[in-house]
Design an enzyme around this catalytic site. Structure first.
Site, PDB file in Angstrom:
ATOM      1  N   TRP A  12       0.808  -1.226   0.000  1.00 16.61           N
ATOM      2  CA  TRP A  12       0.000   0.000   0.000  1.00 16.61           C
ATOM      3  C   TRP A  12       0.840   1.275   0.000  1.00 16.61           C
ATOM      4  O   TRP A  12       0.294   2.380  -0.026  1.00 16.61           O
ATOM      5  CB  TRP A  12      -0.982  -0.008   1.190  1.00 16.61           C
ATOM      6  CG  TRP A  12      -2.102  -0.993   1.003  1.00 16.61           C
ATOM      7  CD1 TRP A  12      -2.336  -1.778  -0.095  1.00 16.61           C
ATOM      8  CD2 TRP A  12      -3.154  -1.284   1.928  1.00 16.61           C
ATOM      9  NE1 TRP A  12      -3.459  -2.546   0.090  1.00 16.61           N
ATOM     10  CE2 TRP A  12      -3.983  -2.260   1.330  1.00 16.61           C
ATOM     11  CE3 TRP A  12      -3.476  -0.830   3.215  1.00 16.61           C
ATOM     12  CZ2 TRP A  12      -5.110  -2.780   1.967  1.00 16.61           C
ATOM     13  CZ3 TRP A  12      -4.601  -1.345   3.849  1.00 16.61           C
ATOM     14  CH2 TRP A  12      -5.409  -2.312   3.232  1.00 16.61           C
ATOM     15  N   LYS A  13       2.152   1.129   0.102  1.00 14.47           N
ATOM     16  CA  LYS A  13       3.054   2.285   0.043  1.00 14.47           C
ATOM     17  C   LYS A  13       2.586   3.380   1.016  1.00 14.47           C
ATOM     18  O   LYS A  13       2.097   3.061   2.095  1.00 14.47           O
ATOM     19  CB  LYS A  13       3.177   2.786  -1.397  1.00 14.47           C
ATOM     20  CG  LYS A  13       3.590   1.654  -2.339  1.00 14.47           C
ATOM     21  CD  LYS A  13       4.019   2.104  -3.705  1.00 14.47           C
ATOM     22  CE  LYS A  13       4.387   0.881  -4.534  1.00 14.47           C
ATOM     23  NZ  LYS A  13       4.898   1.213  -5.847  1.00 14.47           N
ATOM     24  N   HIS A  97      12.780  -2.507  -1.447  1.00 14.74           N
ATOM     25  CA  HIS A  97      11.952  -2.034  -2.560  1.00 14.74           C
ATOM     26  C   HIS A  97      12.707  -0.950  -3.326  1.00 14.74           C
ATOM     27  O   HIS A  97      13.437  -0.154  -2.715  1.00 14.74           O
ATOM     28  CB  HIS A  97      10.628  -1.494  -2.011  1.00 14.74           C
ATOM     29  CG  HIS A  97       9.636  -1.217  -3.080  1.00 14.74           C
ATOM     30  ND1 HIS A  97       9.690  -0.087  -3.857  1.00 14.74           N
ATOM     31  CD2 HIS A  97       8.583  -1.948  -3.537  1.00 14.74           C
ATOM     32  CE1 HIS A  97       8.710  -0.119  -4.743  1.00 14.74           C
ATOM     33  NE2 HIS A  97       8.017  -1.250  -4.571  1.00 14.74           N
ATOM     34  N   GLU A  99      11.842   1.787  -4.443  1.00 18.34           N
ATOM     35  CA  GLU A  99      11.603   3.160  -3.969  1.00 18.34           C
ATOM     36  C   GLU A  99      12.465   3.461  -2.746  1.00 18.34           C
ATOM     37  O   GLU A  99      12.902   4.597  -2.556  1.00 18.34           O
ATOM     38  CB  GLU A  99      10.100   3.355  -3.674  1.00 18.34           C
ATOM     39  CG  GLU A  99       9.304   3.459  -4.972  1.00 18.34           C
ATOM     40  CD  GLU A  99       7.872   2.970  -4.888  1.00 18.34           C
ATOM     41  OE1 GLU A  99       7.342   2.792  -3.771  1.00 18.34           O
ATOM     42  OE2 GLU A  99       7.265   2.748  -5.961  1.00 18.34           O
ATOM     43  N   GLU A 169      11.094  -6.942  -9.412  1.00 19.23           N
ATOM     44  CA  GLU A 169      10.316  -5.760  -9.777  1.00 19.23           C
ATOM     45  C   GLU A 169      11.164  -4.870 -10.677  1.00 19.23           C
ATOM     46  O   GLU A 169      11.945  -4.043 -10.180  1.00 19.23           O
ATOM     47  CB  GLU A 169       9.941  -4.977  -8.518  1.00 19.23           C
ATOM     48  CG  GLU A 169       9.083  -5.771  -7.569  1.00 19.23           C
ATOM     49  CD  GLU A 169       8.198  -4.854  -6.737  1.00 19.23           C
ATOM     50  OE1 GLU A 169       6.981  -5.011  -6.809  1.00 19.23           O
ATOM     51  OE2 GLU A 169       8.728  -3.960  -6.062  1.00 19.23           O
ATOM     52  N   GLY A 175       4.508   1.244 -11.265  1.00 19.05           N
ATOM     53  CA  GLY A 175       3.655   2.434 -11.301  1.00 19.05           C
ATOM     54  C   GLY A 175       3.593   3.112 -12.657  1.00 19.05           C
ATOM     55  O   GLY A 175       3.120   4.239 -12.768  1.00 19.05           O
ATOM     56  N   SER A 215       3.164  -3.006 -12.138  1.00 25.55           N
ATOM     57  CA  SER A 215       1.919  -2.847 -12.892  1.00 25.55           C
ATOM     58  C   SER A 215       1.134  -4.151 -13.068  1.00 25.55           C
ATOM     59  O   SER A 215       0.554  -4.406 -14.128  1.00 25.55           O
ATOM     60  CB  SER A 215       2.194  -2.190 -14.248  1.00 25.55           C
ATOM     61  OG  SER A 215       2.779  -0.908 -14.052  1.00 25.55           O
ATOM     62  N   GLY A 236       1.234  -2.962  -6.276  1.00 27.96           N
ATOM     63  CA  GLY A 236       1.145  -1.635  -5.674  1.00 27.96           C
ATOM     64  C   GLY A 236      -0.219  -1.024  -5.928  1.00 27.96           C
ATOM     65  O   GLY A 236      -1.206  -1.334  -5.255  1.00 27.96           O
ATOM     66  N   GLY A 237      -0.292  -0.165  -6.940  1.00 22.09           N
ATOM     67  CA  GLY A 237      -1.508   0.594  -7.245  1.00 22.09           C
ATOM     68  C   GLY A 237      -2.780  -0.244  -7.246  1.00 22.09           C
ATOM     69  O   GLY A 237      -3.801   0.158  -6.667  1.00 22.09           O
TER      70      GLY A 237
HETATM   71  P1  PGA Z   1       2.722  -1.061  -9.034  1.00 21.72           P
HETATM   72  O1  PGA Z   1       3.827  -1.178  -7.870  1.00 21.72           O
HETATM   73  O2  PGA Z   1       1.906  -2.326  -8.978  1.00 21.72           O
HETATM   74  O3  PGA Z   1       1.936   0.149  -8.697  1.00 21.72           O
HETATM   75  O4  PGA Z   1       3.479  -0.949 -10.317  1.00 21.72           O
HETATM   76  C1  PGA Z   1       4.436  -2.394  -7.594  1.00 21.72           C
HETATM   77  C2  PGA Z   1       5.380  -2.263  -6.436  1.00 21.72           C
HETATM   78  O5  PGA Z   1       6.038  -1.211  -6.314  1.00 21.72           O
HETATM   79  O6  PGA Z   1       5.487  -3.179  -5.600  1.00 21.72           O
END
Ligand code: PGA
Length: 252
Positions: A12-13, A97, A99, A169, A175, A215, A236-237
């Protein structure tokens, strides 16, 4: 037939207040109540971990955190330790991750320390690796992954890593709506599995779950999961809405 139980994980970031997280978790639990043949995990922000874990008690959804610090306790303002995560009901922890690597200067060395700490507290690490677009374009994908896996898993023994989950990833797919093709994912997953086999052994490699992230959506999960070395998704999203994530969890 794969002998590995699929894991569908939602990251969920930095989304959702505590109340929103609880509400989403409740709705998700209702939608996936019948699922038995796959593991489900969600990783809310730290601030909602305890409340969400209370709501998900006695359900088939486990809780993960999005990071862990390696010290047990101490004067480390802003950090969260393994024992704190366990006390909030966490079972998994996402580590390394992209990020975190990109924006918070995490390195393979700190990732390695975090994995060690997770294992010490009985948490299941979801160890993230992946190349950037530039690295893929310059044909460095395999060398980048090799380095991330070797350094991230440095000094571990075979026994340490029985629960470890790896998430591939590709940074360019996170994203962006640009999912890796199932063939691209399969190629890298098979490569990562071969690295584990070389570094540890064939048995560990054949049992290790390797998730794809970047994604993932209801429209592409079945195709990705049909690949022999794709054992789940880190989402993620598309994990933020219970209706959408439940479709991913119940893919066929
Ligand atoms: P995303 O993110 O599904 O929004 O591309 C994946 C993730 O960062 O784990």
């Amino acid at each position: 037939m794969k002998n590995r139980k699929p894991l569908l994980a939602g990251n969920w970031k930095m989304y959702k207040t505590c109340a929103e997280a609880v509400d989403t978790a409740k709705k998700l639990a209702e939608l996936v109540t019948k699922v038995q043949d796959r593991d489900i995990m969600i990783a809310p922000p730290f601030t909602a971990l305890f409340a969400v874990s209370e709501v998900l008690k006695n359900t088939n959804i486990s809780i993960g955190s999005q990071n862990i610090f390696w010290e047990k306790e101490g004067a480390y303002t802003g950090e969260v330790s393994g024992q704190m995560l366990v006390s909030c009901g966490c079972k998994y922890v996402i580590i390394g991750h992209s990020e975190r690597r990109q924006y918070f200067h995490e390195t393979d060395e700190t990732v390695n320390k975090r994995i060690k700490s997770a294992l010490l507290y009985g948490l299941i690490p979801v160890f993230c690796v992946g190349e950037t677009e530039k690295e893929r374009e310059s044909n460095e994908t395999f060398s980048v992954l090799d380095k991330q896996v070797q350094n991230g898993l440095k000094d571990f023994t075979l026994n340490d890593l029985k629960t470890l989950v790896i998430a591939y990833e590709p940074v360019w797919a996170i994203g962006t709506g640009k999912t890796a093709t199932s063939a691209q994912a399969q190629e890298v997953h098979a490569f990562i599995r071969s690295l584990i086999e070389k570094k540890f052994d064939a048995d560990l490699a054949s049992k290790m779950r390797i998730l794809y992230g970047g994604s993932v959506k209801p429209e592409n999960i079945s195709e990705l999961m049909s690949m022999p070395d794709v054992d789940g998704g880190l989402v993620g999203g598309a994990s933020l809405k219970p209706e959408t994530f439940s479709k991913i969890v119940t893919y066929n």
